[in-house]
Design a protein around this motif. Structure first.
Motif, PDB file in Angstrom:
ATOM      1  N   VAL A 158     -66.564  24.584  70.630  1.00  4.28           N
ATOM      2  CA  VAL A 158     -65.432  25.407  71.061  1.00  4.28           C
ATOM      3  C   VAL A 158     -65.567  26.779  70.415  1.00  4.28           C
ATOM      4  N   VAL A 159     -65.555  27.823  71.246  1.00  4.24           N
ATOM      5  CA  VAL A 159     -65.599  29.203  70.767  1.00  4.24           C
ATOM      6  C   VAL A 159     -64.210  29.791  70.940  1.00  4.24           C
ATOM      7  N   THR A 160     -63.472  29.980  69.851  1.00  5.12           N
ATOM      8  CA  THR A 160     -62.113  30.499  69.915  1.00  5.12           C
ATOM      9  C   THR A 160     -61.668  30.892  68.518  1.00  5.12           C
ATOM     10  N   SER A 161     -60.436  31.395  68.438  1.00  3.17           N
ATOM     11  CA  SER A 161     -59.864  31.739  67.131  1.00  3.17           C
ATOM     12  C   SER A 161     -59.453  30.454  66.411  1.00  3.17           C
ATOM     13  N   PRO A 162     -59.765  30.321  65.117  1.00  2.00           N
ATOM     14  CA  PRO A 162     -59.419  29.077  64.407  1.00  2.00           C
ATOM     15  C   PRO A 162     -57.952  29.001  64.009  1.00  2.00           C
ATOM     16  N   THR A 163     -57.215  30.099  64.151  1.00  2.00           N
ATOM     17  CA  THR A 163     -55.825  30.108  63.671  1.00  2.00           C
ATOM     18  C   THR A 163     -54.797  30.035  64.781  1.00  2.00           C
ATOM     19  N   GLY A 164     -55.179  30.179  66.013  1.00  2.73           N
ATOM     20  CA  GLY A 164     -54.222  30.197  67.112  1.00  2.73           C
ATOM     21  C   GLY A 164     -53.832  28.796  67.559  1.00  2.73           C
ATOM     22  N   SER A 165     -52.947  28.763  68.543  1.00  2.00           N
ATOM     23  CA  SER A 165     -52.499  27.480  69.088  1.00  2.00           C
ATOM     24  C   SER A 165     -53.506  26.890  70.059  1.00  2.00           C
ATOM     25  N   VAL A 166     -54.466  27.706  70.500  1.00  5.49           N
ATOM     26  CA  VAL A 166     -55.432  27.228  71.494  1.00  5.49           C
ATOM     27  C   VAL A 166     -56.251  26.072  70.952  1.00  5.49           C
ATOM     28  N   ILE A 167     -56.795  26.214  69.743  1.00  2.09           N
ATOM     29  CA  ILE A 167     -57.639  25.153  69.197  1.00  2.09           C
ATOM     30  C   ILE A 167     -56.839  23.896  68.931  1.00  2.09           C
ATOM     31  N   ARG A 168     -55.567  24.065  68.515  1.00  6.51           N
ATOM     32  CA  ARG A 168     -54.726  22.875  68.286  1.00  6.51           C
ATOM     33  C   ARG A 168     -54.454  22.139  69.593  1.00  6.51           C
ATOM     34  N   ASP A 169     -54.196  22.907  70.663  1.00  8.66           N
ATOM     35  CA  ASP A 169     -53.948  22.270  71.967  1.00  8.66           C
ATOM     36  C   ASP A 169     -55.191  21.529  72.458  1.00  8.66           C
ATOM     37  N   HIS A 172     -55.691  18.368  70.299  1.00 12.05           N
ATOM     38  CA  HIS A 172     -54.662  17.370  70.600  1.00 12.05           C
ATOM     39  C   HIS A 172     -54.932  16.690  71.937  1.00 12.05           C
ATOM     40  N   ARG A 173     -55.317  17.487  72.954  1.00 12.45           N
ATOM     41  CA  ARG A 173     -55.559  16.890  74.263  1.00 12.45           C
ATOM     42  C   ARG A 173     -56.811  16.011  74.251  1.00 12.45           C
ATOM     43  N   LEU A 174     -57.856  16.411  73.539  1.00 12.62           N
ATOM     44  CA  LEU A 174     -59.057  15.574  73.422  1.00 12.62           C
ATOM     45  C   LEU A 174     -58.746  14.260  72.726  1.00 12.62           C
ATOM     46  N   ALA A 175     -57.910  14.321  71.676  1.00 12.72           N
ATOM     47  CA  ALA A 175     -57.541  13.092  70.957  1.00 12.72           C
ATOM     48  C   ALA A 175     -56.750  12.150  71.846  1.00 12.72           C
ATOM     49  N   ASP A 176     -55.900  12.700  72.728  1.00 16.27           N
ATOM     50  CA  ASP A 176     -55.107  11.857  73.626  1.00 16.27           C
ATOM     51  C   ASP A 176     -55.965  11.221  74.710  1.00 16.27           C
ATOM     52  N   ALA A 223     -62.552  29.704  74.891  1.00 13.89           N
ATOM     53  CA  ALA A 223     -61.122  29.629  75.160  1.00 13.89           C
ATOM     54  C   ALA A 223     -60.361  30.752  74.460  1.00 13.89           C
ATOM     55  N   ARG A 224     -59.247  31.136  75.109  1.00 13.51           N
ATOM     56  CA  ARG A 224     -58.300  32.083  74.541  1.00 13.51           C
ATOM     57  C   ARG A 224     -56.986  31.926  75.265  1.00 13.51           C
ATOM     58  N   GLY A 225     -55.868  32.220  74.568  1.00 17.98           N
ATOM     59  CA  GLY A 225     -54.555  32.150  75.185  1.00 17.98           C
ATOM     60  C   GLY A 225     -54.315  33.313  76.125  1.00 17.98           C
ATOM     61  N   GLY A 226     -53.128  33.342  76.716  1.00 16.20           N
ATOM     62  CA  GLY A 226     -52.790  34.373  77.679  1.00 16.20           C
ATOM     63  C   GLY A 226     -52.595  35.733  77.032  1.00 16.20           C
ATOM     64  N   GLY A 227     -52.506  36.771  77.862  1.00 20.55           N
ATOM     65  CA  GLY A 227     -52.305  38.130  77.393  1.00 20.55           C
ATOM     66  C   GLY A 227     -52.522  39.108  78.516  1.00 20.55           C
ATOM     67  N   SER A 228     -52.383  40.385  78.182  1.00 18.62           N
ATOM     68  CA  SER A 228     -52.589  41.426  79.173  1.00 18.62           C
ATOM     69  C   SER A 228     -54.080  41.592  79.432  1.00 18.62           C
ATOM     70  N   THR A 274     -56.298  26.895  82.018  1.00 16.78           N
ATOM     71  CA  THR A 274     -55.766  27.052  80.660  1.00 16.78           C
ATOM     72  C   THR A 274     -56.686  26.332  79.683  1.00 16.78           C
ATOM     73  N   PRO A 275     -56.601  26.631  78.388  1.00 20.15           N
ATOM     74  CA  PRO A 275     -57.398  25.883  77.407  1.00 20.15           C
ATOM     75  C   PRO A 275     -57.099  24.388  77.406  1.00 20.15           C
ATOM     76  N   THR A 276     -55.838  24.018  77.611  1.00 18.23           N
ATOM     77  CA  THR A 276     -55.497  22.589  77.672  1.00 18.23           C
ATOM     78  C   THR A 276     -56.171  21.928  78.868  1.00 18.23           C
ATOM     79  N   ALA A 277     -56.177  22.623  79.999  1.00 21.09           N
ATOM     80  CA  ALA A 277     -56.855  22.076  81.180  1.00 21.09           C
ATOM     81  C   ALA A 277     -58.351  21.960  80.945  1.00 21.09           C
ATOM     82  N   ALA A 278     -58.926  22.846  80.134  1.00 26.23           N
ATOM     83  CA  ALA A 278     -60.357  22.755  79.812  1.00 26.23           C
ATOM     84  C   ALA A 278     -60.654  21.453  79.075  1.00 26.23           C
TER      85      ALA A 278
END
Length: 496
Positions: A158-169, A172-176, A223-228, A274-278
Motif C-alpha cells: 500500500v502506497v499512502t500516508s501512514p497517518t491518515g484514515s485511508v490506511i486504517r480503512d 480494517h476492510r482487509l481484516a473483515d 491510495a489517497r482520500g478525497g480533495g480538490s 474509494t480506498p475502501t473499495a480498493a
C-alpha cells in the motif's frame, strides 16, 4: 547663415552656465533605472501565459509571460524552480509572484519569479488534458496493457500516508474480508515532493526481488482520500503515472472519491472509486469463500455417494443374473469323478502289465545261467590269445609315429617360443588375438608366458581404455550342455 549653424552644432560637448543636467554614463543611467524599478515594483503578482519555457543546465528557468497585448520576460532561479508543484510548459496560464528588475546588459526589464501557481482550475484542467493526451498517445492507457489482479494475494503493498484514515480503512476492510499480509510504504500524498515520493514507492515495490528479507507484494494499492483537484495533483504528475504504468506488479488506483479522476487511474490496471473499495477489490470475502468451498465439498460428497449407490445397485442386479456357484461346479465335479475312476483302472492295467514283463525277464537272471555265460566268454577269450612279440611290434611303430608327430607339434606350437622370452596373447574366452585392432576390440586380454599367464588391459595411443560397457559387465557363465539321457532299452543287455 553658416555662422548661426556653427553656434548651434558644436563639435565638442560643453557645459553652459546654469546647466544642471550633466551627462551620465550608460551604467549610471542603467543603475538608476534598476533602483527605480525595484523600489517601485518590489513585489508584484502577474497573470499571463507561459511562452518560450526553458530550463538551463544550471537549474535556472527562463520564460516569457504574455497576454494578447504585451510580453514580459521572466526568470526563476534554481532554488525556487526546484520547488515547483507542477511541470510548467508553454501554453499554461499561471500567476507568478516576485519583483521587477532590469537587465542592463540588454536594456531589458524582467520579473524575477519567486513563486508560480496555476491560474485557477481552468489552467489546471488544461494542463491535465494536455498531459493526458501526451501519455495516451504513448499507449500508457491502452486496455491491452491492463493485467488481471490476483484472486487471493498473499501480500499487498500500500502506497499512502501512514497517518491518515485511508490506511486504517484499508486495513480494517482487509481484516473483515480476508486477512492478508500488508506492507505500507509511507509517502506524502500532496504538497512539495509528494509526486517524487509516490513514484519512488511504486518503483520500490516493482523492483523488490522474491526470496528477500521482505516478502514481495502480489498486488499494489496506491491510495489517497478525497480533495480538490489541486490536492490530488500529485497523482497527475508524469513521473507518478509512468511509475504506475511501468510497475511489474498489478496496481489498483484508489485516489479520491468516486467522482475524482486522476491520470493514475488511467495508468493503473484497476481503478477503485474509494480506498475502501480498493480493499474490497483486492481480496474476496473469506466467509463467502469458505461457504463456497463447503458447498463444493458437500456436492462432491453427494456425487461420490450417488456413484457408489448406483454401482452397488448395478452389482446387485448383475449378481441376481449370475448362476449359483454350486450349479457351476457340479458338472466339473462329475467330470472329476469320471476321470478318477478311469485313472484307477489305468493304473491297475499298467501294474499288471509290468508284473508280467518282470516275470518273463526273471528267468534269464538266474545265477546258474549267468555263470554259464561267463565260462563261455572266458573260453572265447582264451582262443584269441596272441604272442607278445606280435602285439609289441605294432605298438612300437605307433609309438615312433606318435613321437614324430609330437616333435612336429612342438615346433609349430604357439607356446614353443615362450621359453625364449616371448608371450602369447589370448582373449578372455581363450581365442587367439593376432592383431592391434583385435586387441583394442577385446579390451581385456591374457598374456601367456612359459611359467603361467596374467591378465592385461589394452589402452589406445591416448591412454584411454577401450573396454565397452558390455565388456565391463561380468560375463555370464556358459550354461552346461545338459546330458542327453540315452533311451532305456527294454531288452536285457548282455553282462559281457
Amino acid at each position: 547663415m553658416n555662422d548661426s549653424l556653427s553656434l548651434d552644432a558644436k563639435l565638442l560637448a560643453e557645459s553652459g552656465d546654469g546647466d544642471n543636467a550633466p551627462p551620465l554614463s550608460v551604467s549610471e543611467i542603467s543603475g538608476s533605472l534598476k533602483r527605480v524599478v525595484e523600489d517601485r515594483f518590489g513585489y508584484v503578482r502577474i497573470r499571463g501565459e507561459i511562452s518560450g519555457f526553458k530550463r538551463a543546465a544550471s537549474g535556472h528557468v527562463y520564460m516569457a509571460l504574455k497576454d494578447d497585448k504585451a510580453v514580459l520576460d521572466g526568470v526563476m532561479w534554481k532554488g525556487n524552480a526546484a520547488r515547483l508543484a507542477f511541470a510548467a510548459e508553454d501554453g499554461i496560464e499561471v500567476v507568478v509572484s516576485g519583483k521587477l528588475t532590469t537587465y542592463p546588459g540588454r536594456s531589458k526589464y524582467q520579473v524575477v519569479i519567486d513563486k508560480m501557481e496555476l491560474a485557477g482550475e481552468g489552467a489546471l484542467m488544461q494542463l491535465f488534458e494536455k498531459l493526458k493526451a501526451k501519455l495516451q498517445g504513448e499507449g500508457l492507457f491502452d486496455a491491452d496493457r491492463k493485467r488481471n489482479t490476483p484472486f487471493l494475494p498473499k501480500t499487498i503493498g500500500v502506497v499512502t500516508s501512514p497517518t491518515g484514515s485511508v490506511i486504517r480503512d484499508i486495513l480494517h476492510r482487509l481484516a473483515d474480508r480476508c486477512p492478508s499480509h500488508v506492507i505500507v510504504w509511507p509517502v506524502l500524498v500532496q504538497g512539495e515532493g509528494a509526486a517524487k515520493q509516490i513514484a519512488n514507492a511504486v518503483n520500490g515495490f516493482s523492483n523488490m526481488e522474491s526470496g528477500g528479507g521482505l516478502r514481495r507484494p502480489d498486488l499494489v494499492i496506491v491510495a489517497r482520500g478525497g480533495g480538490s483537484i489541486e490536492d490530488l495533483w500529485s497523482f497527475n504528475e508524469e513521473e507518478v503515472v509512468r511509475a504506475i504504468a511501468g510497475c511489474t506488479i498489478p496496481v489498483i488506483s484508489a485516489v479520491g472519491h468516486e467522482t475524482d479522476t486522476t491520470l493514475s487511474d488511467f495508468a493503473a490496471d484497476l481503478r477503485a472509486p474509494t480506498p475502501t473499495a480498493a480493499a474490497e477489490m483486492a481480496v474476496p470475502v473469506r466467509a463467502d469463500w469458505l461457504a463456497t468451498l463447503s458447498d463444493a465439498k458437500a456436492r462432491m460428497a453427494r456425487a461420490v455417494q450417488r456413484g457408489f449407490t448406483t454401482a452397488q445397485e448395478r452389482l446387485e442386479a448383475q449378481r441376481r443374473l449370475m448362476p449359483a456357484l454350486n450349479d457351476l461346479l457340479r458338472p466339473h465335479q462329475q467330470r472329476v469323478d469320471e476321470l478318477s475312476d478311469a485313472l484307477n483302472y489305468a493304473l491297475s492295467q499298467q501294474v499288471g502289465q509290468a508284473r508280467n514283463n518282470f516275470a518273463a525277464t526273471e528267468g534269464s537272471l538266474r545265477p546258474a545261467l549267468l555263470k554259464q555265460k561267463l565260462e563261455s566268454g572266458q573260453k572265447n577269450l582264451a582262443r584269441f590269445d596272441l604272442p607278445v612279440a606280435l602285439i609289441r611290434r605294432p605298438l612300437d611303430d605307433a609309438r615312433q609315429r606318435l613321437d614324430s608327430l609330437w616333435r612336429l607339434a612342438q615346433q609349430v606350437s604357439p607356446d614353443g617360443p615362450l621359453k625364449r622370452g616371448y608371450a602369447r596373447i589370448s582373449s578372455q574366452d581363450g581365442s587367439f588375438v593376432g592383431g592391434r585392432e583385435d586387441a583394442i576390440r577385446q579390451g581385456r586380454v591374457n598374456l601367456h608366458f612359459h611359467d603361467g599367464k596374467v591378465g592385461a588391459l589394452i589402452e589406445d595411443e591416448s591412454g584411454n581404455s577401450a573396454i565397452s560397457s558390455a565388456q565391463k559387465a561380468k560375463a555370464k557363465p556358459v550354461p552346461k550342455r545338459p546330458k542327453v539321457k540315452k533311451p532305456a532299452d527294454d531288452r536285457q543287455q548282455d553282462l559281457f
